[in-house]
Design a protein around this motif. Structure first.
Motif, PDB file in Angstrom:
ATOM      1  N   LEU A  20       0.760  -1.131   0.025  1.00 60.65           N
ATOM      2  CA  LEU A  20      -0.053   0.183  -0.109  1.00 60.65           C
ATOM      3  C   LEU A  20       0.870   1.123   0.146  1.00 60.65           C
ATOM      4  CD1 LEU A  20      -2.789  -0.700   2.483  1.00 60.65           C
ATOM      5  CD2 LEU A  20      -3.228   0.109   0.243  1.00 60.65           C
ATOM      6  N   SER A  21       2.029   1.335   0.945  1.00 56.61           N
ATOM      7  CA  SER A  21       2.655   2.490   1.050  1.00 56.61           C
ATOM      8  C   SER A  21       3.631   2.777  -0.288  1.00 56.61           C
ATOM      9  CB  SER A  21       3.486   2.417   2.354  1.00 56.61           C
ATOM     10  OG  SER A  21       4.359   1.481   2.215  1.00 56.61           O
ATOM     11  N   ARG A  22       4.159   1.667  -0.638  1.00 57.59           N
ATOM     12  CA  ARG A  22       5.169   1.878  -1.894  1.00 57.59           C
ATOM     13  C   ARG A  22       4.452   1.834  -3.263  1.00 57.59           C
ATOM     14  NH1 ARG A  22      10.346  -1.834   0.301  1.00 57.59           N
ATOM     15  NH2 ARG A  22      10.536  -0.722   2.358  1.00 57.59           N
ATOM     16  N   LEU A  23       3.533   1.327  -3.291  1.00 55.80           N
ATOM     17  CA  LEU A  23       2.753   0.988  -4.662  1.00 55.80           C
ATOM     18  C   LEU A  23       1.504   1.704  -4.897  1.00 55.80           C
ATOM     19  CD1 LEU A  23       3.950  -2.634  -5.565  1.00 55.80           C
ATOM     20  CD2 LEU A  23       4.943  -0.486  -6.177  1.00 55.80           C
ATOM     21  N   ASP A  24       0.767   1.869  -3.749  1.00 56.99           N
ATOM     22  CA  ASP A  24      -0.640   2.266  -3.604  1.00 56.99           C
ATOM     23  C   ASP A  24      -1.632   1.378  -4.149  1.00 56.99           C
ATOM     24  OD1 ASP A  24      -2.406   4.448  -2.750  1.00 56.99           O
ATOM     25  OD2 ASP A  24      -2.618   5.280  -4.611  1.00 56.99           O
ATOM     26  N   ILE A  25      -1.128  -0.014  -3.898  1.00 58.69           N
ATOM     27  CA  ILE A  25      -2.163  -0.820  -4.231  1.00 58.69           C
ATOM     28  C   ILE A  25      -2.460  -1.851  -3.071  1.00 58.69           C
ATOM     29  CG2 ILE A  25      -2.483  -3.142  -5.773  1.00 58.69           C
ATOM     30  CD1 ILE A  25      -0.026  -1.753  -7.732  1.00 58.69           C
ATOM     31  N   ASP A  26      -3.489  -2.207  -2.864  1.00 59.15           N
ATOM     32  CA  ASP A  26      -4.152  -3.139  -1.803  1.00 59.15           C
ATOM     33  C   ASP A  26      -4.293  -4.303  -2.252  1.00 59.15           C
ATOM     34  OD1 ASP A  26      -4.914  -3.708   0.577  1.00 59.15           O
ATOM     35  OD2 ASP A  26      -6.628  -2.592   0.850  1.00 59.15           O
ATOM     36  N   VAL A  27      -3.751  -5.373  -1.556  1.00 53.56           N
ATOM     37  CA  VAL A  27      -3.481  -6.575  -1.896  1.00 53.56           C
ATOM     38  C   VAL A  27      -4.287  -7.839  -1.165  1.00 53.56           C
ATOM     39  CG1 VAL A  27      -1.444  -6.316  -3.165  1.00 53.56           C
ATOM     40  CG2 VAL A  27      -1.289  -6.975  -0.966  1.00 53.56           C
ATOM     41  N   ARG A  28      -4.782  -8.922  -1.571  1.00 52.21           N
ATOM     42  CA  ARG A  28      -5.216  -9.909  -0.631  1.00 52.21           C
ATOM     43  C   ARG A  28      -4.006 -10.822  -0.491  1.00 52.21           C
ATOM     44  NH1 ARG A  28     -10.350 -10.921  -4.571  1.00 52.21           N
ATOM     45  NH2 ARG A  28     -10.855  -8.789  -4.695  1.00 52.21           N
ATOM     46  N   VAL A  29      -3.846 -11.097   0.787  1.00 54.90           N
ATOM     47  CA  VAL A  29      -2.821 -12.052   1.037  1.00 54.90           C
ATOM     48  C   VAL A  29      -3.449 -13.207   1.951  1.00 54.90           C
ATOM     49  CG1 VAL A  29      -0.667 -12.353   2.544  1.00 54.90           C
ATOM     50  CG2 VAL A  29      -1.124 -10.069   1.539  1.00 54.90           C
ATOM     51  N   GLY A  30      -3.293 -14.412   1.274  1.00 54.50           N
ATOM     52  CA  GLY A  30      -3.731 -15.797   1.751  1.00 54.50           C
ATOM     53  C   GLY A  30      -2.622 -16.550   2.240  1.00 54.50           C
ATOM     54  N   ILE A  31      -3.020 -17.154   3.585  1.00 54.34           N
ATOM     55  CA  ILE A  31      -1.804 -17.875   4.181  1.00 54.34           C
ATOM     56  C   ILE A  31      -2.264 -18.940   4.595  1.00 54.34           C
ATOM     57  CG2 ILE A  31       0.012 -17.950   5.941  1.00 54.34           C
ATOM     58  CD1 ILE A  31      -0.499 -14.732   6.245  1.00 54.34           C
ATOM     59  N   GLY A  32      -1.752 -20.047   4.312  1.00 54.92           N
ATOM     60  CA  GLY A  32      -2.209 -21.606   4.693  1.00 54.92           C
ATOM     61  C   GLY A  32      -1.055 -22.374   4.624  1.00 54.92           C
ATOM     62  N   ILE A  45     -11.170 -13.137   0.606  1.00 56.07           N
ATOM     63  CA  ILE A  45     -10.930 -11.944   1.236  1.00 56.07           C
ATOM     64  C   ILE A  45     -11.805 -11.056   0.292  1.00 56.07           C
ATOM     65  CG2 ILE A  45      -9.516 -10.020   1.880  1.00 56.07           C
ATOM     66  CD1 ILE A  45      -7.510 -12.193   2.189  1.00 56.07           C
ATOM     67  N   GLY A  46     -12.789 -10.175   0.589  1.00 58.04           N
ATOM     68  CA  GLY A  46     -13.151  -9.127  -0.255  1.00 58.04           C
ATOM     69  C   GLY A  46     -12.447  -7.846  -0.668  1.00 58.04           C
ATOM     70  N   GLU A  47     -13.208  -6.945  -1.142  1.00 60.92           N
ATOM     71  CA  GLU A  47     -12.367  -5.681  -1.615  1.00 60.92           C
ATOM     72  C   GLU A  47     -12.335  -4.831  -0.239  1.00 60.92           C
ATOM     73  OE1 GLU A  47     -11.082  -4.821  -4.709  1.00 60.92           O
ATOM     74  OE2 GLU A  47     -11.517  -6.829  -5.579  1.00 60.92           O
ATOM     75  N   PRO A  48     -11.429  -4.067  -0.254  1.00 60.13           N
ATOM     76  CA  PRO A  48     -10.258  -3.921  -1.108  1.00 60.13           C
ATOM     77  C   PRO A  48      -9.127  -4.858  -1.276  1.00 60.13           C
ATOM     78  CG  PRO A  48     -10.302  -2.283   0.573  1.00 60.13           C
ATOM     79  CD  PRO A  48     -11.381  -3.122   0.966  1.00 60.13           C
ATOM     80  N   GLY A  49      -9.150  -5.211   0.056  1.00 62.94           N
ATOM     81  CA  GLY A  49      -7.730  -6.180   0.532  1.00 62.94           C
ATOM     82  C   GLY A  49      -7.713  -6.615   1.861  1.00 62.94           C
ATOM     83  N   GLY A  50      -6.956  -7.531   2.216  1.00 61.89           N
ATOM     84  CA  GLY A  50      -6.838  -8.006   3.624  1.00 61.89           C
ATOM     85  C   GLY A  50      -6.102  -9.199   3.794  1.00 61.89           C
ATOM     86  N   VAL A  51      -5.995  -9.894   4.895  1.00 63.21           N
ATOM     87  CA  VAL A  51      -5.050 -10.748   5.246  1.00 63.21           C
ATOM     88  C   VAL A  51      -5.979 -11.799   5.771  1.00 63.21           C
ATOM     89  CG1 VAL A  51      -2.924 -11.813   6.340  1.00 63.21           C
ATOM     90  CG2 VAL A  51      -3.059  -9.424   5.684  1.00 63.21           C
ATOM     91  N   LEU A  52      -5.840 -12.931   5.401  1.00 61.63           N
ATOM     92  CA  LEU A  52      -6.862 -14.165   5.658  1.00 61.63           C
ATOM     93  C   LEU A  52      -5.723 -15.407   6.011  1.00 61.63           C
ATOM     94  CD1 LEU A  52      -9.166 -15.634   6.988  1.00 61.63           C
ATOM     95  CD2 LEU A  52      -9.665 -15.979   4.659  1.00 61.63           C
ATOM     96  N   ALA A  53      -5.392 -15.787   7.305  1.00 64.50           N
ATOM     97  CA  ALA A  53      -4.445 -16.929   7.845  1.00 64.50           C
ATOM     98  C   ALA A  53      -5.148 -17.941   8.071  1.00 64.50           C
ATOM     99  CB  ALA A  53      -3.405 -16.516   8.745  1.00 64.50           C
ATOM    100  N   VAL A  54      -4.903 -19.341   7.463  1.00 65.14           N
ATOM    101  CA  VAL A  54      -5.686 -20.403   7.832  1.00 65.14           C
ATOM    102  C   VAL A  54      -4.526 -21.267   8.654  1.00 65.14           C
ATOM    103  CG1 VAL A  54      -6.824 -22.320   7.173  1.00 65.14           C
ATOM    104  CG2 VAL A  54      -7.288 -20.302   6.012  1.00 65.14           C
ATOM    105  N   ASP A  55      -4.694 -21.500   9.708  1.00 64.35           N
ATOM    106  CA  ASP A  55      -3.790 -22.385  10.674  1.00 64.35           C
ATOM    107  C   ASP A  55      -3.903 -23.797  10.031  1.00 64.35           C
ATOM    108  OD1 ASP A  55      -2.884 -20.369  12.120  1.00 64.35           O
ATOM    109  OD2 ASP A  55      -4.754 -20.911  13.824  1.00 64.35           O
ATOM    110  N   PRO A  56      -2.668 -24.545   9.952  1.00 63.71           N
ATOM    111  CA  PRO A  56      -2.529 -25.956   9.437  1.00 63.71           C
ATOM    112  C   PRO A  56      -3.660 -26.993  10.220  1.00 63.71           C
ATOM    113  CG  PRO A  56      -0.464 -25.138   9.930  1.00 63.71           C
ATOM    114  CD  PRO A  56      -1.483 -23.973  10.283  1.00 63.71           C
ATOM    115  N   ASP A  57      -3.788 -26.645  11.472  1.00 62.43           N
ATOM    116  CA  ASP A  57      -4.848 -27.818  12.177  1.00 62.43           C
ATOM    117  C   ASP A  57      -6.093 -27.272  11.983  1.00 62.43           C
ATOM    118  OD1 ASP A  57      -4.417 -25.341  13.705  1.00 62.43           O
ATOM    119  OD2 ASP A  57      -4.545 -26.197  15.569  1.00 62.43           O
TER     120      ASP A  57
END
Length: 88
Positions: A20-32, A45-57
């Motif tokens: 966001l700060s360097r490119l002025d682009i919001d992203v969606r980050v999925g972690i699993g 993840i809905g607009e505009p962006g965000g982070v969703l982390a799914v724990d292995p368990d």
């Protein structure tokens, strides 16, 4: 995970803020625990962006709550065939 002594969720937040700060682009980050779970998480993840982390368990239970077409890489045809086999 050693980066700043933090976990995956916080690293996703760092990535999002820096993008966001360097490119002025919001992203969606999925972690699993796998590429498929992470990609599916990012698509939930809905607009505009965000982070969703799914724990292995928690991955199996989290995926079970989604429709088959929500899985990364599953298109309309594949979803139809999977439903024919009773996979929802």
């Amino acid at each position: 995970m050693r980066y700043h002594g933090t976990g995956p969720r916080h690293l996703g937040d760092i990535l999002r803020v820096r993008t966001l700060s360097r490119l002025d682009i919001d992203v969606r980050v999925g972690i699993g625990p796998s590429v498929t779970v992470a990609a599916t998480a990012s698509s939930q993840i809905g607009e505009p962006g965000g982070v969703l982390a799914v724990d292995p368990d928690q991955a199996t239970a989290w995926l079970a709550g989604l429709p088959v077409e929500a899985l990364h890489g599953i298109g309309v045809r594949q979803a139809s065939v999977l439903r024919d086999y009773g996979i929802r």
